[in-house]
Design an enzyme around this catalytic site. Structure first.
Site, mmCIF file in Angstrom:
data_model
loop_
_atom_site.group_PDB
_atom_site.id
_atom_site.type_symbol
_atom_site.label_atom_id
_atom_site.label_comp_id
_atom_site.label_asym_id
_atom_site.label_seq_id
_atom_site.Cartn_x
_atom_site.Cartn_y
_atom_site.Cartn_z
ATOM 1 N N LYS A 48 0.848 -1.205 0.000
ATOM 2 C CA LYS A 48 0.000 0.000 0.000
ATOM 3 C C LYS A 48 0.881 1.251 0.000
ATOM 4 C CE LYS A 48 -1.847 2.918 2.735
ATOM 5 N NZ LYS A 48 -1.795 4.182 1.982
ATOM 6 N N GLU A 51 9.890 0.799 10.442
ATOM 7 C CA GLU A 51 10.945 1.808 10.244
ATOM 8 C C GLU A 51 10.262 3.150 10.452
ATOM 9 O OE1 GLU A 51 12.818 4.650 8.873
ATOM 10 O OE2 GLU A 51 12.748 3.784 6.861
ATOM 11 N N CYS A 62 13.442 10.602 7.377
ATOM 12 C CA CYS A 62 13.349 10.106 8.762
ATOM 13 C C CYS A 62 14.693 10.187 9.486
ATOM 14 C CB CYS A 62 12.806 8.691 8.775
ATOM 15 S SG CYS A 62 13.587 7.622 7.576
ATOM 16 N N GLU A 87 9.751 15.047 15.925
ATOM 17 C CA GLU A 87 10.138 15.009 14.515
ATOM 18 C C GLU A 87 9.301 16.036 13.747
ATOM 19 O OE1 GLU A 87 9.028 11.502 12.121
ATOM 20 O OE2 GLU A 87 11.090 11.528 11.366
HETATM 21 P P1 TAP Z 1 1.955 8.088 8.269
HETATM 22 O O1 TAP Z 1 0.593 8.481 8.656
HETATM 23 O O2 TAP Z 1 2.763 7.306 9.241
HETATM 24 O O3 TAP Z 1 1.827 7.296 6.873
HETATM 25 C C1 TAP Z 1 2.658 6.258 6.425
HETATM 26 C C2 TAP Z 1 1.830 5.213 5.724
HETATM 27 O O4 TAP Z 1 0.936 4.594 6.665
HETATM 28 C C3 TAP Z 1 0.925 5.760 4.642
HETATM 29 O O5 TAP Z 1 0.832 4.809 3.596
HETATM 30 C C4 TAP Z 1 -0.399 5.910 5.366
HETATM 31 O O6 TAP Z 1 -1.532 5.968 4.553
HETATM 32 C C5 TAP Z 1 -0.401 4.672 6.197
HETATM 33 N N1 TAP Z 1 -1.317 4.706 7.329
HETATM 34 C C6 TAP Z 1 -1.818 5.791 7.980
HETATM 35 N N2 TAP Z 1 -2.640 5.409 8.971
HETATM 36 C C7 TAP Z 1 -2.662 4.056 8.967
HETATM 37 C C8 TAP Z 1 -3.324 3.080 9.751
HETATM 38 N N3 TAP Z 1 -4.123 3.390 10.765
HETATM 39 N N4 TAP Z 1 -3.118 1.779 9.466
HETATM 40 C C9 TAP Z 1 -2.305 1.424 8.460
HETATM 41 N N5 TAP Z 1 -1.663 2.294 7.666
HETATM 42 C C10 TAP Z 1 -1.825 3.613 7.929
HETATM 43 O O7 TAP Z 1 2.751 9.328 7.850
HETATM 44 P P2 TAP Z 1 2.128 10.660 7.204
HETATM 45 O O8 TAP Z 1 0.742 10.973 7.662
HETATM 46 O O9 TAP Z 1 2.301 10.507 5.768
HETATM 47 O O10 TAP Z 1 3.061 11.720 7.833
HETATM 48 C C11 TAP Z 1 2.859 12.149 9.166
HETATM 49 C C12 TAP Z 1 4.173 12.355 9.835
HETATM 50 O O11 TAP Z 1 4.850 11.107 9.904
HETATM 51 C C13 TAP Z 1 5.121 13.224 9.062
HETATM 52 O O12 TAP Z 1 4.915 14.560 9.301
HETATM 53 C C14 TAP Z 1 6.434 12.756 9.561
HETATM 54 O O13 TAP Z 1 6.752 13.339 10.773
HETATM 55 C C15 TAP Z 1 6.224 11.298 9.752
HETATM 56 N N6 TAP Z 1 6.683 10.502 8.618
HETATM 57 C C16 TAP Z 1 7.742 9.744 8.829
HETATM 58 C C17 TAP Z 1 8.223 8.978 7.809
HETATM 59 C C18 TAP Z 1 9.409 8.145 8.053
HETATM 60 S S1 TAP Z 1 10.135 7.470 6.807
HETATM 61 N N7 TAP Z 1 9.849 7.952 9.248
HETATM 62 C C19 TAP Z 1 7.639 8.982 6.560
HETATM 63 C C20 TAP Z 1 6.505 9.753 6.369
HETATM 64 C C21 TAP Z 1 6.053 10.514 7.419
HETATM 65 P P3 TAP Z 1 -1.996 7.349 3.865
HETATM 66 O O14 TAP Z 1 -1.825 7.045 2.453
HETATM 67 O O15 TAP Z 1 -3.426 7.583 4.229
HETATM 68 O O16 TAP Z 1 -1.132 8.426 4.365
#
Ligand code: TAP
Length: 448
Positions: free
Chosen positions: A146, A221, A255, A352
């Protein structure tokens, strides 16, 4: 720009059924390791033939400069498939010398864990897909991937190439959609054997809870707040360039970004002013403009999050030496920002931000820097800049972080394990370390 399907629970069910069938009884089940390796190599070749297309998709979808997608995302993703293709034929067990009374011949087998759900973020969409798919396919798992809802295009294009390469139907199943509608049912699915997740620590904890139903294996991760440590013996210009790259690469949406800059007293002012000066050389704009070195953040939501942290930092008493606000009045651009007058209690130092914002503090000696650097719930990465190799090794040994870069930063290799201590995650990506999280060990004991 494009319309993408919004997958829901029933789409996840169908994908899991396909992956299950293919894993349990389909052609994947009986395919030789050599053939799996060849398919992965073929996929790498196809991706290479389409590398410019992938770079453009990535820049369009995520906003990152095309030059960055060309130099980092795409070649690293291709390399990951090549590296893991080599492992397909080398997933070995051991023979075990037995001490139990009697005579036995015992050995272990390393078997694929089964059907894996893989959920990835938006910051390096193609690369994250490669980090997840390549090891899973090398060991013989089947996958439901996904992608993040903001950036599904390169994964979908990769899916077309996976079909063109000749992977059997059902081996890779890509379901686009939202975390709540598609990610959550995948994490909770009773017929999924393992979930591999990259994203925020907050969602990582939700994944763990969802996985508890069938106690599926979990690798995570997650986020980071990496200390980047400059000792005063270091060449100042090298340290400045390194510190700027550590935080501003990919608009800071990394990250492992070096988001906490600790500089030894004596060179603190010089280094932070140098990083602030460096921000003037950063050209902000469209990722398709060849002169641009910093694109927009990925979304409106991310813009609000990062600018919210900037306001919070100022209200907590931080001062900005450079940047500090949104750039322009349209698009999701943020000024590269250097915050000083910060301390360990501030939320901008503890949380973060995931944007181009570095917080800087001076330190006195090694004891102080180790305590400051490790004073975080995260432990993904760290940087050290020094000419003193003995100090470098001593600090590296005591940092609670999965990756320590010395006199370099953001250096990745398919062979080099990557992952987090503490709340930065469970397990490792890449290297042979990742193979453990996609395999089960079976002990076989024969009485002679
Ligand atoms: P997340 O919400 O953690 O999204 C990462 C992935 O998880 C996306 O594919 C997301 O789907 C999915 N996801 C969200 N809620 C879920 C759930 N309840 N069950 C299963 N999968 C779920 O990150 P974000 O919203 O994109 O970003 C939020 C914050 O996370 C950022 O501001 C940043 O601080 C952090 N972030 C960290 C990383 C790494 S690599 N550490 C990467 C991205 C973001 P969607 O398609 O709906 O988003």
């Amino acid at each position: 720009m494009a319309h993408v399907a919004q997958g829901e629970k029933e789409d996840i069910d169908r994908a899991v059924r396909a992956a299950r069938r293919t894993f349990d009884s389909g052609p994947w089940h009986t395919m030789t390791p050599s053939m799996r390796g060849r398919l992965l190599n073929k996929l790498a070749d196809l991706a290479e033939q389409h590398s410019e297309e992938f770079a453009q998709l990535e820049s369009l979808d995520n906003g990152k400069p095309l030059s960055v997608a060309r130099a980092a995302d795409v070649p690293l993703a291709i390399d990951m498939f090549c590296y893991m293709a080599g492992w397909a034929t080398k997933i070995e067990g051991n023979t075990i010398p037995m001490s139990f009374p009697g005579q036995y011949f015992a050995y272990t087998l390393r078997e694929p864990v089964g059907v894996v759900g893989q959920i990835i973020p938006w910051n390096f969409p193609l690369l994250m897909a490669a980090w997840k798919l390549a090891p899973a396919l090398a060991v013989g798992c089947t996958s439901i991937l996904k992608p993040a809802q903001q950036t599904p295009l390169s994964a979908l294009r990769l899916g077309e190439l996976i079909m063109e390469a000749g992977f059997p139907a059902g081996v890779v199943n890509i379901v686009t959609g939202f975390g709540s509608g598609a990610g959550a049912p995948l994490a909770a699915h009773p017929a999924v054997d393992k979930i591999a997740f990259t994203g925020s620590t907050e969602v990582g904890k939700m994944i763990l809870q969802a996985a508890a139903g069938n106690l599926k294996k979990v690798s995570l991760e997650l986020g980071g707040k990496a200390p980047n440590i400059v000792l005063k013996d270091m060449d100042v210009q090298t340290a400045i360039a390194g510190a700027a790259h550590a935080i501003f690469f990919n608009q800071g949406q990394v990250c492992c970004a070096g988001s906490r800059l600790y500089v030894e007293k004596g060179v603190f002012d010089q280094v932070v002013e140098g990083v602030a000066e460096h921000t003037k050389k950063i050209k902000i704009g469209s990722g398709f403009d060849p002169s641009v070195t910093m694109g927009p953040l990925v979304s409106d939501e991310q813009l609000s999050r990062v600018t919210g942290y900037l306001q919070l930092g100022m209200s907590e008493g931080a001062k900005s030496l450079a940047g500090g606000q949104r750039y322009g009045d349209h698009g999701y651009f943020v000024e590269p920002t250097v915050l000083v007058s910060t301390n360990q209690n501030m939320r901008v130092v503890r949380e973060e931000i995931f944007g181009p914002v570095v917080v800087a503090q001076p330190f006195d000696d090694l004891d102080e820097i180790l305590s400051l650097a490790n004073d975080t719930v995260f432990g993904l990465s760290a940087g050290i800049w020094t000419r003193d190799i003995s100090k470098a090794h001593r600090i590296a040994a005591q940092l609670k972080a999965g990756t320590v870069w010395i006199n370099c930063y953001n250096v990745f290799d398919a062979a080099l394990p990557f992952g987090g201590y503490k709340q930065s995650g469970w397990g490792r990506e890449m290297g042979h370390a990742v193979l453990e999280s996609y395999t089960e060990v079976k002990s076989v004991c024969i009485g002679l």
